[in-house]
Design a protein around this motif. Sequence first.
Motif, PDB file in Angstrom:
ATOM      1  N   GLU A   1       4.557  -2.483   5.867  1.00 30.61           N
ATOM      2  CA  GLU A   1       4.226  -1.889   7.162  1.00 30.61           C
ATOM      3  C   GLU A   1       5.393  -1.093   7.712  1.00 30.61           C
ATOM      4  N   ASP A   2       5.048  -0.135   8.549  1.00 28.78           N
ATOM      5  CA  ASP A   2       6.041   0.627   9.309  1.00 28.78           C
ATOM      6  C   ASP A   2       5.559   0.768  10.731  1.00 28.78           C
ATOM      7  N   LYS A   3       6.496   0.664  11.660  1.00 29.66           N
ATOM      8  CA  LYS A   3       6.243   1.020  13.055  1.00 29.66           C
ATOM      9  C   LYS A   3       7.146   2.206  13.323  1.00 29.66           C
ATOM     10  N   ALA A   4       6.699   3.370  12.891  1.00 28.87           N
ATOM     11  CA  ALA A   4       7.512   4.588  13.004  1.00 28.87           C
ATOM     12  C   ALA A   4       6.589   5.783  12.994  1.00 28.87           C
ATOM     13  N   SER A   5       7.042   6.839  13.589  1.00 28.74           N
ATOM     14  CA  SER A   5       6.283   8.084  13.585  1.00 28.74           C
ATOM     15  C   SER A   5       6.078   8.558  12.158  1.00 28.74           C
ATOM     16  N   GLY A   6       4.929   9.146  11.887  1.00 30.85           N
ATOM     17  CA  GLY A   6       4.659   9.712  10.570  1.00 30.85           C
ATOM     18  C   GLY A   6       5.582  10.875  10.266  1.00 30.85           C
ATOM     19  N   ALA A   7       6.177  11.476  11.306  1.00 27.07           N
ATOM     20  CA  ALA A   7       7.076  12.604  11.099  1.00 27.07           C
ATOM     21  C   ALA A   7       8.414  12.153  10.522  1.00 27.07           C
ATOM     22  N   LYS A   8       8.705  10.867  10.618  1.00 27.43           N
ATOM     23  CA  LYS A   8       9.973  10.370  10.077  1.00 27.43           C
ATOM     24  C   LYS A   8       9.875  10.265   8.566  1.00 27.43           C
ATOM     25  N   ALA A   9      10.845  10.846   7.892  1.00 32.80           N
ATOM     26  CA  ALA A   9      10.865  10.782   6.430  1.00 32.80           C
ATOM     27  C   ALA A   9      11.431   9.450   5.951  1.00 32.80           C
ATOM     28  N   ASP A  10      12.277   8.812   6.750  1.00 31.50           N
ATOM     29  CA  ASP A  10      12.939   7.578   6.322  1.00 31.50           C
ATOM     30  C   ASP A  10      12.235   6.352   6.901  1.00 31.50           C
ATOM     31  N   ARG A  11      11.070   6.057   6.361  1.00 31.32           N
ATOM     32  CA  ARG A  11      10.323   4.870   6.779  1.00 31.32           C
ATOM     33  C   ARG A  11      10.639   3.748   5.795  1.00 31.32           C
ATOM     34  N   THR A  12      11.161   2.636   6.287  1.00 28.53           N
ATOM     35  CA  THR A  12      11.614   1.559   5.402  1.00 28.53           C
ATOM     36  C   THR A  12      10.456   0.933   4.625  1.00 28.53           C
ATOM     37  N   GLY A  13       9.312   0.751   5.275  1.00 25.89           N
ATOM     38  CA  GLY A  13       8.164   0.167   4.575  1.00 25.89           C
ATOM     39  C   GLY A  13       7.679   1.059   3.442  1.00 25.89           C
ATOM     40  N   LEU A  14       7.638   2.365   3.697  1.00 24.81           N
ATOM     41  CA  LEU A  14       7.203   3.307   2.664  1.00 24.81           C
ATOM     42  C   LEU A  14       8.217   3.348   1.520  1.00 24.81           C
ATOM     43  N   ALA A  15       9.498   3.302   1.861  1.00 19.66           N
ATOM     44  CA  ALA A  15      10.533   3.297   0.818  1.00 19.66           C
ATOM     45  C   ALA A  15      10.412   2.050  -0.050  1.00 19.66           C
ATOM     46  N   ALA A  16      10.164   0.895   0.585  1.00 23.84           N
ATOM     47  CA  ALA A  16       9.984  -0.346  -0.170  1.00 23.84           C
ATOM     48  C   ALA A  16       8.746  -0.260  -1.053  1.00 23.84           C
ATOM     49  N   LEU A  17       7.679   0.325  -0.523  1.00 22.61           N
ATOM     50  CA  LEU A  17       6.452   0.502  -1.300  1.00 22.61           C
ATOM     51  C   LEU A  17       6.720   1.344  -2.537  1.00 22.61           C
ATOM     52  N   MET A  18       7.398   2.472  -2.350  1.00 18.58           N
ATOM     53  CA  MET A  18       7.663   3.378  -3.473  1.00 18.58           C
ATOM     54  C   MET A  18       8.509   2.700  -4.541  1.00 18.58           C
ATOM     55  N   SER A  19       9.438   1.842  -4.136  1.00 16.09           N
ATOM     56  CA  SER A  19      10.320   1.210  -5.113  1.00 16.09           C
ATOM     57  C   SER A  19       9.643   0.081  -5.885  1.00 16.09           C
ATOM     58  N   MET A  20       8.580  -0.508  -5.326  1.00 15.96           N
ATOM     59  CA  MET A  20       7.956  -1.642  -5.997  1.00 15.96           C
ATOM     60  C   MET A  20       6.754  -1.258  -6.860  1.00 15.96           C
ATOM     61  N   LEU A  21       6.286  -0.021  -6.766  1.00 12.74           N
ATOM     62  CA  LEU A  21       5.079   0.383  -7.495  1.00 12.74           C
ATOM     63  C   LEU A  21       5.301   0.378  -9.000  1.00 12.74           C
ATOM     64  N   ARG A  22       4.286  -0.080  -9.713  1.00 15.36           N
ATOM     65  CA  ARG A  22       4.285  -0.092 -11.180  1.00 15.36           C
ATOM     66  C   ARG A  22       3.005   0.562 -11.676  1.00 15.36           C
ATOM     67  N   ALA A  23       3.038   1.054 -12.894  1.00 16.33           N
ATOM     68  CA  ALA A  23       1.853   1.679 -13.497  1.00 16.33           C
ATOM     69  C   ALA A  23       0.669   0.715 -13.390  1.00 16.33           C
ATOM     70  N   GLY A  24      -0.458   1.250 -12.968  1.00 16.01           N
ATOM     71  CA  GLY A  24      -1.674   0.440 -12.827  1.00 16.01           C
ATOM     72  C   GLY A  24      -1.911  -0.066 -11.418  1.00 16.01           C
ATOM     73  N   ASP A  25      -0.892  -0.008 -10.552  1.00 16.91           N
ATOM     74  CA  ASP A  25      -1.062  -0.429  -9.157  1.00 16.91           C
ATOM     75  C   ASP A  25      -1.916   0.584  -8.413  1.00 16.91           C
ATOM     76  N   THR A  26      -2.492   0.132  -7.311  1.00 18.16           N
ATOM     77  CA  THR A  26      -3.223   1.032  -6.408  1.00 18.16           C
ATOM     78  C   THR A  26      -2.732   0.783  -4.992  1.00 18.16           C
ATOM     79  N   VAL A  27      -2.317   1.863  -4.322  1.00 18.09           N
ATOM     80  CA  VAL A  27      -1.906   1.789  -2.923  1.00 18.09           C
ATOM     81  C   VAL A  27      -3.165   1.943  -2.080  1.00 18.09           C
ATOM     82  N   VAL A  28      -3.363   0.998  -1.179  1.00 19.21           N
ATOM     83  CA  VAL A  28      -4.544   1.028  -0.314  1.00 19.21           C
ATOM     84  C   VAL A  28      -4.076   1.285   1.114  1.00 19.21           C
ATOM     85  N   ILE A  29      -4.698   2.272   1.752  1.00 17.80           N
ATOM     86  CA  ILE A  29      -4.367   2.606   3.142  1.00 17.80           C
ATOM     87  C   ILE A  29      -5.652   2.612   3.957  1.00 17.80           C
TER      88      ILE A  29
END
Length: 192
Positions: A32-60
């Motif tokens: 999760e993030d509590k931040a404006s979508g305009a912010k490029a440095d969202r910690t939750g999104l960064a954590a998501l990107m670092s943990m993704l593996r082939a075959g995963d699906t991101v659900v929003i």
Amino acid sequence: MLIGYARVSTDDQNLDLQRDALRRAGCERMLEDKASGAKADRTGLAALMSMLRAGDTVVIWRLDRLGRSLKNLIELVERFEAAKVGLRSLQENIDTTTSGGRLVFHLFGALAEFERNLIRERTQAGMAAARVRGRMGGRPKRLDPAKLALALRLHHEAKHTIKEICQMMGISSKSTLYNYLARADRHVLGAA
């Protein structure tokens, strides 16, 4: 693995609606993030990107919860595709792990590219119209023709250093002066 991502823009907003929808969709993990979508440095999104593996699906819950613009969203999905990760948006019913979902997303991408091309064409047309009216784009020239002639003469006399000539002409960079001198020399040689 289904990995959920939820975001709200401000601390006043609540993530419960998105959390509930992501749990119902079967997400095993949520970031999760509590931040404006305009912010490029969202910690939750960064954590998501670092943990993704082939075959995963991101659900929003909705597309605008992930990307700050259509261009940014497309860039993220391209990164997902390169990592063999899918994207599923619950509200728009888009799933890039299916042929139909990829088609819809590529249509979005084509529309975004079309929009960028239209903006570029309008900008170029506006600049051409301005040139016809005698207005040139870019930074105004620091040296007018008289100052340029003086700088060229001072340089050829070799009585002053380049740094001194820059100071006299109000130019902060030696390379800028060298560029002016080279253009002036080419102009003088071309006229001769």
